[in-house]
Motif scaffolding. Structure first.
Motif, short mmCIF file in Angstrom:
data_model
loop_
_atom_site.label_atom_id
_atom_site.label_comp_id
_atom_site.label_asym_id
_atom_site.label_seq_id
_atom_site.Cartn_x
_atom_site.Cartn_y
_atom_site.Cartn_z
N GLN A 1 0.83 -1.21 0.00
CA GLN A 1 0.00 0.00 0.00
C GLN A 1 0.87 1.26 0.00
N LEU A 2 1.94 1.23 0.74
CA LEU A 2 2.85 2.37 0.79
C LEU A 2 3.46 2.64 -0.59
N ILE A 3 3.91 1.59 -1.24
CA ILE A 3 4.48 1.73 -2.59
C ILE A 3 3.42 2.24 -3.55
N GLN A 4 2.23 1.67 -3.48
CA GLN A 4 1.14 2.12 -4.36
C GLN A 4 0.75 3.56 -4.07
N GLY A 5 0.78 3.94 -2.80
CA GLY A 5 0.48 5.33 -2.44
C GLY A 5 1.48 6.30 -3.03
N PHE A 6 2.77 5.96 -2.96
CA PHE A 6 3.79 6.82 -3.56
C PHE A 6 3.68 6.85 -5.08
N ILE A 7 3.36 5.71 -5.69
CA ILE A 7 3.17 5.67 -7.14
C ILE A 7 2.01 6.57 -7.55
N ASN A 8 0.89 6.48 -6.83
CA ASN A 8 -0.27 7.32 -7.12
C ASN A 8 0.06 8.80 -6.93
N LEU A 9 0.81 9.11 -5.90
CA LEU A 9 1.20 10.50 -5.62
C LEU A 9 2.08 11.06 -6.74
N ILE A 10 3.05 10.27 -7.17
CA ILE A 10 3.95 10.71 -8.25
C ILE A 10 3.19 10.81 -9.56
N LYS A 11 2.33 9.81 -9.84
CA LYS A 11 1.56 9.82 -11.08
C LYS A 11 0.63 11.02 -11.15
N ASN A 12 -0.04 11.33 -10.03
CA ASN A 12 -0.94 12.49 -10.00
C ASN A 12 -0.17 13.79 -10.13
N SER A 13 1.00 13.87 -9.52
CA SER A 13 1.82 15.08 -9.64
C SER A 13 2.30 15.25 -11.07
N TYR A 14 2.68 14.15 -11.72
CA TYR A 14 3.13 14.21 -13.11
C TYR A 14 1.99 14.62 -14.02
N GLU A 15 0.80 14.06 -13.82
CA GLU A 15 -0.35 14.42 -14.66
C GLU A 15 -0.74 15.88 -14.43
N LYS A 16 -0.61 16.37 -13.21
CA LYS A 16 -0.94 17.74 -12.90
C LYS A 16 0.05 18.70 -13.58
N MET A 17 1.32 18.30 -13.60
CA MET A 17 2.34 19.13 -14.27
C MET A 17 2.13 19.14 -15.77
N LYS A 18 1.65 18.03 -16.31
CA LYS A 18 1.45 17.90 -17.75
C LYS A 18 0.35 18.83 -18.25
N THR A 19 -0.67 19.03 -17.43
CA THR A 19 -1.80 19.85 -17.88
C THR A 19 -1.63 21.30 -17.58
#
Length: 168
Positions: free
Chosen positions: A150-168
């Motif tokens: 869950q911790l790994i998935q939480g960090f992956i989701n956090l990084i993925k959301n930050s990357y998608e936010k930067m992209k837009t």
């Protein structure tokens, strides 16, 4: 790896359910012999305790994985999905793991010692204690693995959301 943990936790909750059913039957038998036959059985109480310990330890990982544990939904629902991810998938495992890892380690040592000396209870029928003591580190180790995932998935989701936010 996530699929393997899912399967193991599913089998663990299934075994915990069977153990709980067995505990209910043993307890019913104990109550029947005590009150209906006036011949109490001295071993039903210990069997119920052993079953309860095993059932709880084996079910915790599945409960955590499915998100069906008691948690502060009232508190976490006040945040956006990103904040909920941080609280439930990063903060909670970071708080729980420093407690669980030493618990696994010390109980693993205690269980192996108990098995090696053939420790038994002090009751009249003296069942072995080692197998029950082994349930605690097995269940807590599985719970620790679920929390790490869950911790790994939480960090992956956090990084993925930050990357998608930067992209837009």
């Amino acid at each position: 790896m996530d699929h393997i943990l899912e399967r193991i936790s599913f089998y663990a909750i299934y075994i915990a359910g069977i153990i709980t059913l067995f505990m209910a039957c043993v307890t019913t038998y104990g109550v029947f012999t005590r009150y209906a036959l006036h011949r109490p059985e001295h071993y039903t109480y210990e069997i119920a305790i052993f079953c309860l310990i095993s059932s709880v330890c084996l079910s915790l990982a599945y409960i955590q994985r499915e998100g069906r544990n008691l948690r502060a939904d009232y508190f976490s629902n006040r945040f956006k999905p990103r904040g909920q991810n941080i609280i439930l998938n990063i903060f909670v495992p970071l708080i729980a793991l420093p407690y669980l890892i030493p618990l696994v380690w010390t109980n693993w040592e205690a269980a192996w010692y108990s098995l090696s000396i053939g420790e038994r209870t002090y009751s009249a029928w003296a069942p072995p204690v080692g197998p029950i003591k082994l349930m605690v580190p097995i269940g807590m180790a599985l719970l620790s693995l679920i929390l790490i995932a869950q911790l790994i998935q939480g960090f992956i989701n956090l990084i993925k959301n930050s990357y998608e936010k930067m992209k837009t």
